[in-house]
Design an enzyme around this catalytic site. Sequence first.
Site, PDB file in Angstrom:
ATOM      1  N   GLU A 128      57.524   4.728  93.604  1.00 23.37           N
ATOM      2  CA  GLU A 128      57.018   4.830  92.080  1.00 23.37           C
ATOM      3  C   GLU A 128      55.813   3.904  91.904  1.00 23.37           C
ATOM      4  OE1 GLU A 128      58.300   7.285  90.727  1.00 23.37           O
ATOM      5  OE2 GLU A 128      60.169   6.912  89.814  1.00 23.37           O
ATOM      6  N   THR A 180      52.724  10.409  84.469  1.00 23.38           N
ATOM      7  CA  THR A 180      53.413   9.386  84.053  1.00 23.38           C
ATOM      8  C   THR A 180      52.545   8.238  83.471  1.00 23.38           C
ATOM      9  OG1 THR A 180      55.498  10.207  85.316  1.00 23.38           O
ATOM     10  CG2 THR A 180      55.413   7.933  84.645  1.00 23.38           C
TER      11      THR A 180
HETATM   12  N1  HSE Z   1      60.964   5.488  82.513  1.00 26.31           N
HETATM   13  C1  HSE Z   1      59.772   6.381  83.063  1.00 26.31           C
HETATM   14  C2  HSE Z   1      58.941   6.935  81.902  1.00 26.31           C
HETATM   15  C3  HSE Z   1      60.172   7.544  83.683  1.00 26.31           C
HETATM   16  O1  HSE Z   1      59.409   7.316  80.904  1.00 26.31           O
HETATM   17  O2  HSE Z   1      57.523   6.590  81.879  1.00 26.31           O
HETATM   18  C4  HSE Z   1      59.096   8.379  84.213  1.00 26.31           C
HETATM   19  O3  HSE Z   1      58.851   8.252  85.695  1.00 26.31           O
END
Ligand code: HSE
Length: 306
Positions: A128, A180
């Site tokens: 991630e 993201t």
């Molecule tokens: N919690 C993360 C975000 C999830 O909202 O950026 C996306 O990978």
Amino acid sequence: MKNVRLKVPATVANLVCGFDILGMAIHEPYDEMELKLLETPEVIIRHTDGFGLPEEPSGNVAGVVLLKIMEHLNLKNGFELIINKRIKPGSGLGSSAASAAGAAVGANELLGNIFTREELVYFAMFGEELASGVKHADNIAPCIYGGITLVKSSDPVDIIPLNAPDLFVTAVHPQIEVKTSDARQILKNKILLKDAIEQWGNIAGLVAGIQKNDSGLIGRSLKDVIIEPVRSILIPKFNEIKEKSMEAGALGGGISGSGPSLFMLSETEKISKDIAEIMQTVYNETGIDSLVYVSKINPSGITVID
Ligand code: HSE
């Protein structure tokens, strides 16, 4: 040499108010992964999905997880990994988390299940980090544990598995890409105390509702006064879809992870299918292609096929 095949599900992170701490596994879509243990300490990755993702291990989300595990164990073996990704990258449905979590779980299977689930989350977070620049576990944890999970802390890793209420999930993926990293960059670093109070009331209400199987409380708690107002501008027709879904009987919902997918929770299959139709109609009328998924909450997460 040994090999293992996995079905790795999509996940919905945040669950509206729980930014970076709550997440839920669903049944559709899912990735397929096949891992083989090699006699040489190298990582070989092949994608059969045509998304054009990097196959060089240090630039691949699953690859960095395998390299980290090998380094940690000073392993003399390596891994060959074939990925058929069906969760589109950049969909907001936990595509990178699926690769990272699948790599960790698959390697663990091949090595004789030597790691705890929290250790698997720890290794998967390196994937991630490569994908979004930040180690967060809100997609990884439900992918590995199944159901709904609370990331009490990601350093040290402390995951609380919650109930998986008997609810239906409708998710729509408008065919636009939201990275993201971009969706995180636009967020404010500081929040008002009054917003924080409202948000933690909603998070606590949501967790209590999930544990008590109280749909009404779940619905009342699916509100986000911090992230959604900023991110929803990146998602076409966000308000219209939400309003029409609520009119059709949804308990609530919002952005899935960092978007652009949206999700809605409902109590019956009929309502969840009505919502799927609403979502597709709205996007059809706008000229945006979309994919819609209806499933129940997935209580098992990653499953080993053989
Ligand atoms: N919690 C993360 C975000 C999830 O909202 O950026 C996306 O990978």
